[in-house]
Design a protein around this motif. Structure first.
Motif, PDB file in Angstrom:
ATOM      1  N   THR A  91      56.340  15.081 -14.366  1.00  8.20           N
ATOM      2  CA  THR A  91      55.439  16.119 -13.834  1.00  8.20           C
ATOM      3  C   THR A  91      56.207  17.171 -13.064  1.00  8.20           C
ATOM      4  O   THR A  91      55.804  18.330 -13.030  1.00  8.20           O
ATOM      5  N   HIS A  92      57.297  16.784 -12.383  1.00 10.76           N
ATOM      6  CA  HIS A  92      58.179  17.759 -11.741  1.00 10.76           C
ATOM      7  C   HIS A  92      59.487  17.082 -11.361  1.00 10.76           C
ATOM      8  O   HIS A  92      59.677  15.901 -11.656  1.00 10.76           O
ATOM      9  N   GLY A  93      60.396  17.856 -10.751  1.00  4.58           N
ATOM     10  CA  GLY A  93      61.769  17.386 -10.605  1.00  4.58           C
ATOM     11  C   GLY A  93      62.078  16.602  -9.355  1.00  4.58           C
ATOM     12  O   GLY A  93      63.204  16.100  -9.208  1.00  4.58           O
ATOM     13  N   HIS A  94      61.139  16.462  -8.429  1.00  3.11           N
ATOM     14  CA  HIS A  94      61.443  15.819  -7.156  1.00  3.11           C
ATOM     15  C   HIS A  94      61.885  14.361  -7.332  1.00  3.11           C
ATOM     16  O   HIS A  94      61.527  13.704  -8.307  1.00  3.11           O
ATOM     17  N   TYR A  95      62.632  13.874  -6.320  1.00  4.35           N
ATOM     18  CA  TYR A  95      63.267  12.552  -6.410  1.00  4.35           C
ATOM     19  C   TYR A  95      62.259  11.448  -6.698  1.00  4.35           C
ATOM     20  O   TYR A  95      62.585  10.473  -7.383  1.00  4.35           O
ATOM     21  N   ASP A  96      61.048  11.564  -6.143  1.00  2.00           N
ATOM     22  CA  ASP A  96      60.077  10.482  -6.311  1.00  2.00           C
ATOM     23  C   ASP A  96      59.366  10.562  -7.671  1.00  2.00           C
ATOM     24  O   ASP A  96      58.382   9.845  -7.898  1.00  2.00           O
ATOM     25  N   HIS A  97      59.892  11.412  -8.545  1.00  2.00           N
ATOM     26  CA  HIS A  97      59.353  11.540  -9.903  1.00  2.00           C
ATOM     27  C   HIS A  97      60.449  11.438 -10.964  1.00  2.00           C
ATOM     28  O   HIS A  97      60.240  10.892 -12.025  1.00  2.00           O
ATOM     29  N   LEU A  98      61.642  11.982 -10.637  1.00  2.07           N
ATOM     30  CA  LEU A  98      62.692  12.098 -11.658  1.00  2.07           C
ATOM     31  C   LEU A  98      63.868  11.146 -11.434  1.00  2.07           C
ATOM     32  O   LEU A  98      64.704  10.975 -12.330  1.00  2.07           O
ATOM     33  N   LEU A 154      50.723  22.876 -10.860  1.00  4.76           N
ATOM     34  CA  LEU A 154      51.217  23.377  -9.575  1.00  4.76           C
ATOM     35  C   LEU A 154      51.600  22.213  -8.684  1.00  4.76           C
ATOM     36  O   LEU A 154      51.013  21.133  -8.765  1.00  4.76           O
ATOM     37  N   HIS A 155      52.550  22.458  -7.785  1.00  2.07           N
ATOM     38  CA  HIS A 155      52.897  21.439  -6.794  1.00  2.07           C
ATOM     39  C   HIS A 155      51.878  21.436  -5.655  1.00  2.07           C
ATOM     40  O   HIS A 155      51.200  22.428  -5.411  1.00  2.07           O
ATOM     41  N   SER A 156      51.800  20.310  -4.952  1.00  2.00           N
ATOM     42  CA  SER A 156      51.005  20.223  -3.731  1.00  2.00           C
ATOM     43  C   SER A 156      51.485  21.282  -2.738  1.00  2.00           C
ATOM     44  O   SER A 156      52.657  21.661  -2.726  1.00  2.00           O
TER      45      SER A 156
END
Ligand SMILES: [Zn+2]
Length: 300
Positions: A91-98, A154-156
């Protein structure tokens, strides 16, 4: 709050978990904690934002550590994601996803869908470029047995209306080493449809583009449920736009208590399911709410 019947399903390969709703769609789903999901249909597995490592990114004073190193709990991935995952939806690149995607690709040879930035973040960590399908929203991809629709999202937006580690990349960066190096790089939402049954994952953030999702009518909506205080009428707009039959909260736990810590609550913050239930009632939507236990399979 869990509404509806939850009968124990007949044991067997085709029925890995607890029946929820009819339990007859042939699609099973489990929450991996944080915003991670595993969908199983006809023996084929799709992951969304798998993140089992739950990095301890807060110090003893509760302060966020933006230069926390990137380390993967490979033992937990091996234990809980031992079966081959065919596809990973980012869903996006942040550490808790990628964070764990490179290890999952190495382990299973999975294909990944994400933005151009996500592709650069992954290739910088050794993922082969041809393992990543670059999407920007609007794609409707046929995996011959299930389909994946990609939506611009969109991100939060937190207290400042911004968020941690924004940014996009047009080329692979130096190898990421801290959580700040994994930038958002755009956000996507996904709808997986199999056997005529659809699950919409607005699960990785607590925001969406309303016009992208309006009229989708998924059977199941998995909705990010934290950090939306500054998004106007967040929950009701999502429910009105999509009118799903089953609502499941996502991204609603503390993100740091380890999966093998006995102190880990079996479910996320109960306020998330309660808000979904109250909102559905307020807008007159006859949807059930599933407040999932972490790592438990549900037959939808
Ligand atoms: Zn994020």
């Amino acid at each position: 709050m869990l509404i509806g019947s939850a009968a124990v399903a007949v044991a067997g390969a085709a029925s890995p978990g607890v029946a929820f709703a009819s339990g007859r769609s042939g699609v099973s789903l489990r929450w991996l904690g944080v915003a991670g999901w595993e969908l199983l249909v006809d023996g084929r597995r799709v992951l969304v934002d798998p993140y089992l490592s739950r990095l301890p990114v807060f110090d003893e004073g509760g302060q966020f550590i933006p230069d926390h190193p990137l380390t993967v709990r490979e033992d937990l991935v091996d234990r809980h994601l031992g079966e081959k995952s065919e596809l990973v939806l980012a869903t996006h690149g942040h550490y808790d996803h990628l964070l764990e995607v490179p290890y999952v690709v190495e382990k299973h040879g999975s294909r990944v869908i994400g933005t151009e930035t996500h592709r650069h973040l992954l290739t910088a960590q050794g993922v082969p470029g041809d393992a990543v399908v670059v999407a920007s929203g609007g794609e409707h991809l046929d995996f011959h047995g299930f389909t994946v629709q990609v939506f611009r999202s969109l991100h939060s937006q937190f207290g400042s209306y911004g968020y941690f580690a924004p940014g996009s990349l047009t080329a692979p960066p130096p190898r990421p080493t801290t959580i700040s190096d994994l930038v958002e790089g755009g956000s996507l939402a996904y709808m997986v449809t199999a056997r005529g049954f659809s699950v919409l994952f607005l699960s990785g953030t607590a925001n969406y583009v309303e016009r992208e999702i309006a009229g989708l009518r998924p059977d199941v909506l998995v909705l990010g449920m934290s950090g939306h205080a500054n998004v106007f009428d967040y929950t009701a707009r999502a429910l009105r736009a999509t009118r799903p039959e089953l609502l499941i909260p996502s991204h609603h736990d503390d993100m740091v208590t380890q999966l093998d810590d006995p102190a880990l609550p079996p479910r996320g913050n109960p306020a998330a399911a309660a808000e979904l239930t109250a909102t559905a009632r307020r807008i007159g939507l006859a949807a059930r709410v599933l407040d999932p236990e972490v790592l438990r399979w549900y037959d939808l």
